[in-house]
Write a protein that holds these residues in place. Sequence first.
Motif, PDB file in Angstrom:
ATOM      1  N   PRO A 176       9.923   5.895  -4.699  1.00  0.00           N
ATOM      2  CA  PRO A 176       9.813   6.891  -3.629  1.00  0.00           C
ATOM      3  C   PRO A 176       8.372   7.382  -3.484  1.00  0.00           C
ATOM      4  N   SER A 177       8.001   7.693  -2.254  1.00  0.00           N
ATOM      5  CA  SER A 177       6.661   8.209  -1.968  1.00  0.00           C
ATOM      6  C   SER A 177       6.744   9.696  -1.638  1.00  0.00           C
ATOM      7  N   ASP A 178       5.792  10.452  -2.152  1.00  0.00           N
ATOM      8  CA  ASP A 178       5.697  11.875  -1.816  1.00  0.00           C
ATOM      9  C   ASP A 178       5.036  12.093  -0.462  1.00  0.00           C
ATOM     10  N   TYR A 179       4.487  11.020   0.125  1.00  0.00           N
ATOM     11  CA  TYR A 179       3.681  11.162   1.330  1.00  0.00           C
ATOM     12  C   TYR A 179       4.266  10.447   2.545  1.00  0.00           C
ATOM     13  N   SER A 180       5.385   9.747   2.356  1.00  0.00           N
ATOM     14  CA  SER A 180       5.970   8.971   3.444  1.00  0.00           C
ATOM     15  C   SER A 180       7.460   8.799   3.199  1.00  0.00           C
ATOM     16  N   PRO A 181       8.260   8.716   4.273  1.00  0.00           N
ATOM     17  CA  PRO A 181       9.694   8.432   4.080  1.00  0.00           C
ATOM     18  C   PRO A 181       9.937   7.012   3.571  1.00  0.00           C
ATOM     19  N   GLU A 182       8.958   6.135   3.792  1.00  0.00           N
ATOM     20  CA  GLU A 182       9.068   4.767   3.294  1.00  0.00           C
ATOM     21  C   GLU A 182       8.610   4.707   1.840  1.00  0.00           C
ATOM     22  N   PRO A 183       9.287   3.928   1.007  1.00  0.00           N
ATOM     23  CA  PRO A 183       8.895   3.855  -0.407  1.00  0.00           C
ATOM     24  C   PRO A 183       7.571   3.117  -0.595  1.00  0.00           C
ATOM     25  N   ASN A 184       6.907   3.413  -1.688  1.00  0.00           N
ATOM     26  CA  ASN A 184       5.751   2.605  -2.091  1.00  0.00           C
ATOM     27  C   ASN A 184       6.249   1.254  -2.601  1.00  0.00           C
ATOM     28  N   VAL A 185       5.525   0.211  -2.261  1.00  0.00           N
ATOM     29  CA  VAL A 185       5.880  -1.139  -2.705  1.00  0.00           C
ATOM     30  C   VAL A 185       4.722  -1.690  -3.524  1.00  0.00           C
ATOM     31  N   PHE A 186       5.017  -2.098  -4.742  1.00  0.00           N
ATOM     32  CA  PHE A 186       4.006  -2.682  -5.617  1.00  0.00           C
ATOM     33  C   PHE A 186       4.437  -4.105  -5.952  1.00  0.00           C
ATOM     34  N   THR A 187       3.602  -5.069  -5.593  1.00  0.00           N
ATOM     35  CA  THR A 187       3.968  -6.470  -5.763  1.00  0.00           C
ATOM     36  C   THR A 187       3.405  -7.053  -7.061  1.00  0.00           C
ATOM     37  N   ARG A 188       4.028  -8.136  -7.491  1.00  0.00           N
ATOM     38  CA  ARG A 188       3.520  -8.853  -8.657  1.00  0.00           C
ATOM     39  C   ARG A 188       2.111  -9.368  -8.381  1.00  0.00           C
ATOM     40  N   ALA A 189       1.874  -9.816  -7.135  1.00  0.00           N
ATOM     41  CA  ALA A 189       0.537 -10.318  -6.775  1.00  0.00           C
ATOM     42  C   ALA A 189      -0.511  -9.227  -6.909  1.00  0.00           C
ATOM     43  N   LEU A 190      -0.184  -8.005  -6.464  1.00  0.00           N
ATOM     44  CA  LEU A 190      -1.129  -6.885  -6.570  1.00  0.00           C
ATOM     45  C   LEU A 190      -1.448  -6.595  -8.031  1.00  0.00           C
ATOM     46  N   ILE A 191      -0.429  -6.568  -8.863  1.00  0.00           N
ATOM     47  CA  ILE A 191      -0.629  -6.241 -10.274  1.00  0.00           C
ATOM     48  C   ILE A 191      -1.406  -7.337 -10.996  1.00  0.00           C
ATOM     49  N   GLU A 192      -1.052  -8.594 -10.745  1.00  0.00           N
ATOM     50  CA  GLU A 192      -1.766  -9.696 -11.401  1.00  0.00           C
ATOM     51  C   GLU A 192      -3.215  -9.760 -10.928  1.00  0.00           C
ATOM     52  N   ASP A 193      -3.442  -9.576  -9.635  1.00  0.00           N
ATOM     53  CA  ASP A 193      -4.802  -9.581  -9.097  1.00  0.00           C
ATOM     54  C   ASP A 193      -5.590  -8.383  -9.610  1.00  0.00           C
ATOM     55  N   GLY A 194      -4.915  -7.263  -9.810  1.00  0.00           N
ATOM     56  CA  GLY A 194      -5.582  -6.077 -10.335  1.00  0.00           C
ATOM     57  C   GLY A 194      -6.219  -6.333 -11.685  1.00  0.00           C
ATOM     58  N   ARG A 195      -5.563  -7.135 -12.508  1.00  0.00           N
ATOM     59  CA  ARG A 195      -6.128  -7.449 -13.828  1.00  0.00           C
ATOM     60  C   ARG A 195      -7.448  -8.198 -13.695  1.00  0.00           C
ATOM     61  N   GLU A 196      -7.583  -8.985 -12.644  1.00  0.00           N
ATOM     62  CA  GLU A 196      -8.807  -9.772 -12.441  1.00  0.00           C
ATOM     63  C   GLU A 196      -9.926  -8.945 -11.822  1.00  0.00           C
ATOM     64  N   ASN A 197      -9.609  -7.754 -11.362  1.00  0.00           N
ATOM     65  CA  ASN A 197     -10.604  -6.906 -10.687  1.00  0.00           C
ATOM     66  C   ASN A 197     -10.926  -5.639 -11.471  1.00  0.00           C
ATOM     67  N   ARG A 198     -10.576  -5.597 -12.730  1.00  0.00           N
ATOM     68  CA  ARG A 198     -10.795  -4.379 -13.508  1.00  0.00           C
ATOM     69  C   ARG A 198     -12.286  -4.057 -13.623  1.00  0.00           C
ATOM     70  N   VAL A 199     -12.588  -2.771 -13.530  1.00  0.00           N
ATOM     71  CA  VAL A 199     -13.985  -2.328 -13.637  1.00  0.00           C
ATOM     72  C   VAL A 199     -14.212  -1.445 -14.859  1.00  0.00           C
ATOM     73  N   LEU A 200     -13.141  -1.021 -15.513  1.00  0.00           N
ATOM     74  CA  LEU A 200     -13.260  -0.121 -16.662  1.00  0.00           C
ATOM     75  C   LEU A 200     -13.277  -0.886 -17.984  1.00  0.00           C
ATOM     76  N   ARG A 201     -13.755  -2.104 -17.952  1.00  0.00           N
ATOM     77  CA  ARG A 201     -13.824  -2.926 -19.165  1.00  0.00           C
ATOM     78  C   ARG A 201     -15.124  -2.710 -19.931  1.00  0.00           C
ATOM     79  N   GLY A 202     -16.113  -2.156 -19.276  1.00  0.00           N
ATOM     80  CA  GLY A 202     -17.417  -1.936 -19.899  1.00  0.00           C
ATOM     81  C   GLY A 202     -18.235  -1.010 -19.030  1.00  0.00           C
ATOM     82  N   PRO A 203     -19.533  -0.873 -19.322  1.00  0.00           N
ATOM     83  CA  PRO A 203     -20.379   0.021 -18.525  1.00  0.00           C
ATOM     84  C   PRO A 203     -20.415  -0.389 -17.055  1.00  0.00           C
TER      85      PRO A 203
END
Length: 268
Positions: free
Chosen positions: A174-201
Amino acid sequence: MPAMPAETEVTHVKVGAEASARNIAMRIFRAELPSNRPALVWLGGYRSDMTGTKALEVERHAHAVGTDCVRFDYSGHGASGGDFKEGTISRWVEESLAVVDHAVAGRMILIGSSMGAWVALRLIEELRARGHGERIAGLVLIAPAPDFTAELIEPNLSPAERASLAERGYFEEPSDYSPEPNVFTRALIEDGRENRVLRGPIATGCPVHILQGMRDPDVPYTHALKLMEHMPADDVVMTLIRDGDHRLSREEDIVKLKQAINAVLAKA
């Protein structure tokens, strides 16, 4: 001072080719008089669009200080084409890079809200890799959520959400900002791992101002503190707003946002 136009015209830039092609909607405000001030570039959050309160106020502020402003919608958001469920950080960074290449000739200040802060940090990495890091004059980050998929979502997945990701390729909440739910995909999560910026300075090479609410239910203020710790070489100022939520769209929050932009402009 001339009156602020009711709305800037929507234009588009095409990103990608063939099946991955999508039209990205932009609103580009040009200052009436030439200015050597950096353009303000708005990078919105997850499921937000360029017509939100903060985005509009950033454009109004650009008009007030006499500089350009660029707002746009990621694919699957607002007026842009594309399927939201196909969205990833890599895809949205690619679109952001195409927009600034198309719309900004000189230096710019990136103003990233929530996920937009992550996109801003990745955008800087891409520009620095090209040898164009000097185009970034400053950063203003609002409730920054870099690496939110790995840092804030994955550790807190329920067994049902993990099962939904495995079976359907996404899960909803559920979303606090919209009647439509938030959708989080496997592609978003897997791609997120490849775009991490908090791994070092993190080195941006520019002044940074962070605005963070201490009553943010979506991105805890400790996450902003962690980001700050990863920026040891940068000129970073953080404003903690004791009663601020995630949106930071109240009148008093907008005042602080404009003050932050002015402070970064003064250093640019």
